[in-house]
Design a protein around this motif. Structure first.
Motif, PDB file in Angstrom:
ATOM      1  N   ALA A  52     -20.991 -84.631 -33.491  1.00 22.43           N
ATOM      2  CA  ALA A  52     -22.256 -83.886 -33.912  1.00 22.43           C
ATOM      3  C   ALA A  52     -21.510 -82.192 -33.298  1.00 22.43           C
ATOM      4  CB  ALA A  52     -22.883 -84.189 -32.546  1.00 22.43           C
ATOM      5  N   PHE A  53     -20.624 -81.625 -32.594  1.00 22.48           N
ATOM      6  CA  PHE A  53     -20.404 -80.661 -32.159  1.00 22.48           C
ATOM      7  C   PHE A  53     -19.552 -79.423 -33.752  1.00 22.48           C
ATOM      8  CE2 PHE A  53     -20.937 -81.082 -27.993  1.00 22.48           C
ATOM      9  CZ  PHE A  53     -21.677 -79.846 -27.573  1.00 22.48           C
ATOM     10  N   THR A  54     -19.269 -81.370 -34.011  1.00 25.32           N
ATOM     11  CA  THR A  54     -17.840 -79.954 -35.462  1.00 25.32           C
ATOM     12  C   THR A  54     -18.148 -80.208 -36.489  1.00 25.32           C
ATOM     13  OG1 THR A  54     -16.267 -81.989 -34.983  1.00 25.32           O
ATOM     14  CG2 THR A  54     -16.078 -80.412 -33.559  1.00 25.32           C
ATOM     15  N   ARG A 121     -33.107 -86.264 -23.895  1.00 28.13           N
ATOM     16  CA  ARG A 121     -32.686 -87.244 -25.546  1.00 28.13           C
ATOM     17  C   ARG A 121     -31.509 -86.918 -25.015  1.00 28.13           C
ATOM     18  NH1 ARG A 121     -35.306 -81.772 -25.815  1.00 28.13           N
ATOM     19  NH2 ARG A 121     -37.733 -82.356 -26.381  1.00 28.13           N
ATOM     20  N   PRO A 122     -31.037 -88.271 -25.545  1.00 23.53           N
ATOM     21  CA  PRO A 122     -29.714 -89.201 -25.787  1.00 23.53           C
ATOM     22  C   PRO A 122     -28.898 -88.679 -26.760  1.00 23.53           C
ATOM     23  CG  PRO A 122     -30.988 -90.444 -25.838  1.00 23.53           C
ATOM     24  CD  PRO A 122     -31.930 -89.378 -25.345  1.00 23.53           C
ATOM     25  N   PHE A 123     -29.778 -88.675 -27.711  1.00 26.80           N
ATOM     26  CA  PHE A 123     -29.010 -87.720 -28.711  1.00 26.80           C
ATOM     27  C   PHE A 123     -29.246 -86.218 -29.131  1.00 26.80           C
ATOM     28  CE2 PHE A 123     -31.088 -92.398 -29.046  1.00 26.80           C
ATOM     29  CZ  PHE A 123     -30.122 -93.345 -28.653  1.00 26.80           C
ATOM     30  N   GLN A 124     -28.907 -85.836 -28.134  1.00 24.57           N
ATOM     31  CA  GLN A 124     -29.127 -84.182 -28.554  1.00 24.57           C
ATOM     32  C   GLN A 124     -27.528 -84.123 -28.050  1.00 24.57           C
ATOM     33  OE1 GLN A 124     -32.143 -82.210 -28.032  1.00 24.57           O
ATOM     34  NE2 GLN A 124     -31.113 -81.107 -26.396  1.00 24.57           N
ATOM     35  N   VAL A 125     -26.840 -82.838 -28.839  1.00 24.74           N
ATOM     36  CA  VAL A 125     -26.207 -82.044 -28.341  1.00 24.74           C
ATOM     37  C   VAL A 125     -26.690 -80.878 -27.982  1.00 24.74           C
ATOM     38  CG1 VAL A 125     -24.107 -83.827 -28.752  1.00 24.74           C
ATOM     39  CG2 VAL A 125     -25.031 -81.974 -30.211  1.00 24.74           C
ATOM     40  N   LEU A 126     -26.191 -79.419 -27.474  1.00 22.68           N
ATOM     41  CA  LEU A 126     -27.045 -78.099 -27.601  1.00 22.68           C
ATOM     42  C   LEU A 126     -25.712 -77.167 -27.480  1.00 22.68           C
ATOM     43  CD1 LEU A 126     -28.523 -75.900 -26.818  1.00 22.68           C
ATOM     44  CD2 LEU A 126     -27.773 -76.202 -23.941  1.00 22.68           C
ATOM     45  N   ALA A 127     -25.168 -76.011 -28.292  1.00 23.19           N
ATOM     46  CA  ALA A 127     -24.078 -74.873 -28.126  1.00 23.19           C
ATOM     47  C   ALA A 127     -25.064 -74.137 -28.599  1.00 23.19           C
ATOM     48  CB  ALA A 127     -23.125 -75.581 -29.298  1.00 23.19           C
ATOM     49  N   LEU A 141     -20.594 -76.148 -34.994  1.00 23.44           N
ATOM     50  CA  LEU A 141     -21.716 -76.169 -34.510  1.00 23.44           C
ATOM     51  C   LEU A 141     -22.573 -74.262 -34.314  1.00 23.44           C
ATOM     52  CD1 LEU A 141     -24.969 -77.057 -34.773  1.00 23.44           C
ATOM     53  CD2 LEU A 141     -24.445 -77.817 -32.599  1.00 23.44           C
ATOM     54  N   LEU A 142     -22.179 -73.536 -34.086  1.00 23.46           N
ATOM     55  CA  LEU A 142     -22.247 -71.994 -33.955  1.00 23.46           C
ATOM     56  C   LEU A 142     -21.806 -70.938 -34.994  1.00 23.46           C
ATOM     57  CD1 LEU A 142     -21.373 -71.523 -30.156  1.00 23.46           C
ATOM     58  CD2 LEU A 142     -23.836 -71.925 -31.433  1.00 23.46           C
ATOM     59  N   HIS A 143     -21.094 -71.296 -35.553  1.00 23.55           N
ATOM     60  CA  HIS A 143     -20.470 -71.075 -36.962  1.00 23.55           C
ATOM     61  C   HIS A 143     -21.918 -70.750 -38.154  1.00 23.55           C
ATOM     62  CE1 HIS A 143     -15.993 -71.963 -36.948  1.00 23.55           C
ATOM     63  NE2 HIS A 143     -16.606 -71.702 -35.635  1.00 23.55           N
ATOM     64  N   ASP A 144     -21.783 -69.240 -38.186  1.00 20.03           N
ATOM     65  CA  ASP A 144     -22.632 -68.639 -39.340  1.00 20.03           C
ATOM     66  C   ASP A 144     -24.262 -69.228 -38.919  1.00 20.03           C
ATOM     67  OD1 ASP A 144     -20.339 -68.529 -41.395  1.00 20.03           O
ATOM     68  OD2 ASP A 144     -20.719 -70.533 -42.415  1.00 20.03           O
ATOM     69  N   ARG A 145     -24.647 -68.771 -38.142  1.00 18.39           N
ATOM     70  CA  ARG A 145     -25.907 -68.712 -37.193  1.00 18.39           C
ATOM     71  C   ARG A 145     -25.662 -67.482 -36.400  1.00 18.39           C
ATOM     72  NH1 ARG A 145     -25.715 -73.143 -39.169  1.00 18.39           N
ATOM     73  NH2 ARG A 145     -24.985 -74.912 -38.113  1.00 18.39           N
ATOM     74  N   VAL A 146     -26.876 -66.917 -36.956  1.00 17.18           N
ATOM     75  CA  VAL A 146     -27.069 -65.245 -36.607  1.00 17.18           C
ATOM     76  C   VAL A 146     -28.739 -64.854 -35.726  1.00 17.18           C
ATOM     77  CG1 VAL A 146     -25.609 -64.355 -38.685  1.00 17.18           C
ATOM     78  CG2 VAL A 146     -28.748 -65.021 -39.150  1.00 17.18           C
ATOM     79  N   ALA A 147     -28.444 -64.060 -35.185  1.00 14.10           N
ATOM     80  CA  ALA A 147     -29.806 -63.406 -34.366  1.00 14.10           C
ATOM     81  C   ALA A 147     -30.593 -62.874 -35.102  1.00 14.10           C
ATOM     82  CB  ALA A 147     -29.983 -63.159 -32.810  1.00 14.10           C
ATOM     83  N   ILE A 148     -31.666 -63.826 -35.528  1.00 15.46           N
ATOM     84  CA  ILE A 148     -32.869 -63.075 -36.192  1.00 15.46           C
ATOM     85  C   ILE A 148     -33.670 -61.794 -35.566  1.00 15.46           C
ATOM     86  CG2 ILE A 148     -35.277 -63.206 -37.948  1.00 15.46           C
ATOM     87  CD1 ILE A 148     -32.999 -64.876 -38.184  1.00 15.46           C
TER      88      ILE A 148
END
Length: 181
Positions: A52-54, A121-127, A141-148
């Motif tokens: 889920a993370f990768t 939420r047992p089916f949740q992952v957070l990065a 999961l964090l790649h290409d994520r930007v702060a708006i």
């Protein structure tokens, strides 16, 4: 990767000893949970969360093959296979991947984290990462994520397909669903 390389059984599941362990008559592979969860069940659970993370399908595939080796025992002996039930539930569930980009410790980032942690939420992952660290993050999961607009920003995804990013806790609650309230 080390687990897959050194502990995976080609027939599915995981051995209790590594491939480079001293030579034994037979490599043990105890699937049952006892006072501590079985190594194979924990490996399957971790591999599902790692997928889920990768987004790496090979992690999910290995976990599902492992679950397949014990699936017949789960309904018959649930107390002896509790961690396997956790892994099977995660595999069957709708994993929600949450990525938060923002400066740690700021009010805005804390406000976005609150609804993520507000309910179980047992089916949740957070990065989460700072905006200037996402490109170099070891977590895809964090790649290409930007702060708006320079604000802490949350992305809610399923199988790496993300909804529109949000910068408010209310917007995030709406994307996480009714269990977030």
């Amino acid at each position: 990767d080390g687990v897959l390389e050194r502990f995976a059984d080609p027939a599915g599941g995981f051995f209790d000893t590594a491939s480079d362990h001293e030579r034994l008559f037979t490599r043990p592979k105890d699937p049952q949970d006892n006072a501590v969860p079985s190594g194979g069940a924990m490996a399957a659970t971790v591999l599902l969360r790692l997928a889920a993370f990768t987004g790496e399908g090979r992690y999910r595939d290995a976990a599902e093959r492992a679950i397949g080796t014990v699936v017949g025992f789960l309904p018959r002996y649930p107390t002896g296979f509790a961690q396997w039930l956790v892994a099977a539930a995660f595999a069957a569930g709708d994993a929600v991947e949450v990525a938060i980009v923002g400066e740690p410790g700021t009010d805005g980032t804390r406000e976005l984290l609150e609804p993520v942690w507000a309910r179980w939420r047992p089916f949740q992952v957070l990065a989460a990462a700072q905006a200037d660290a996402v490109a170099d993050s070891a977590v895809p999961l964090l790649h290409d994520r930007v702060a708006i607009d320079g604000k802490p920003t949350a992305y809610v995804c399923r199988d790496f397909a993300c909804q529109l990013p949000v910068t408010t806790a209310d917007g995030l609650v709406g994307q996480l669903g009714p269990s977030a309230t």
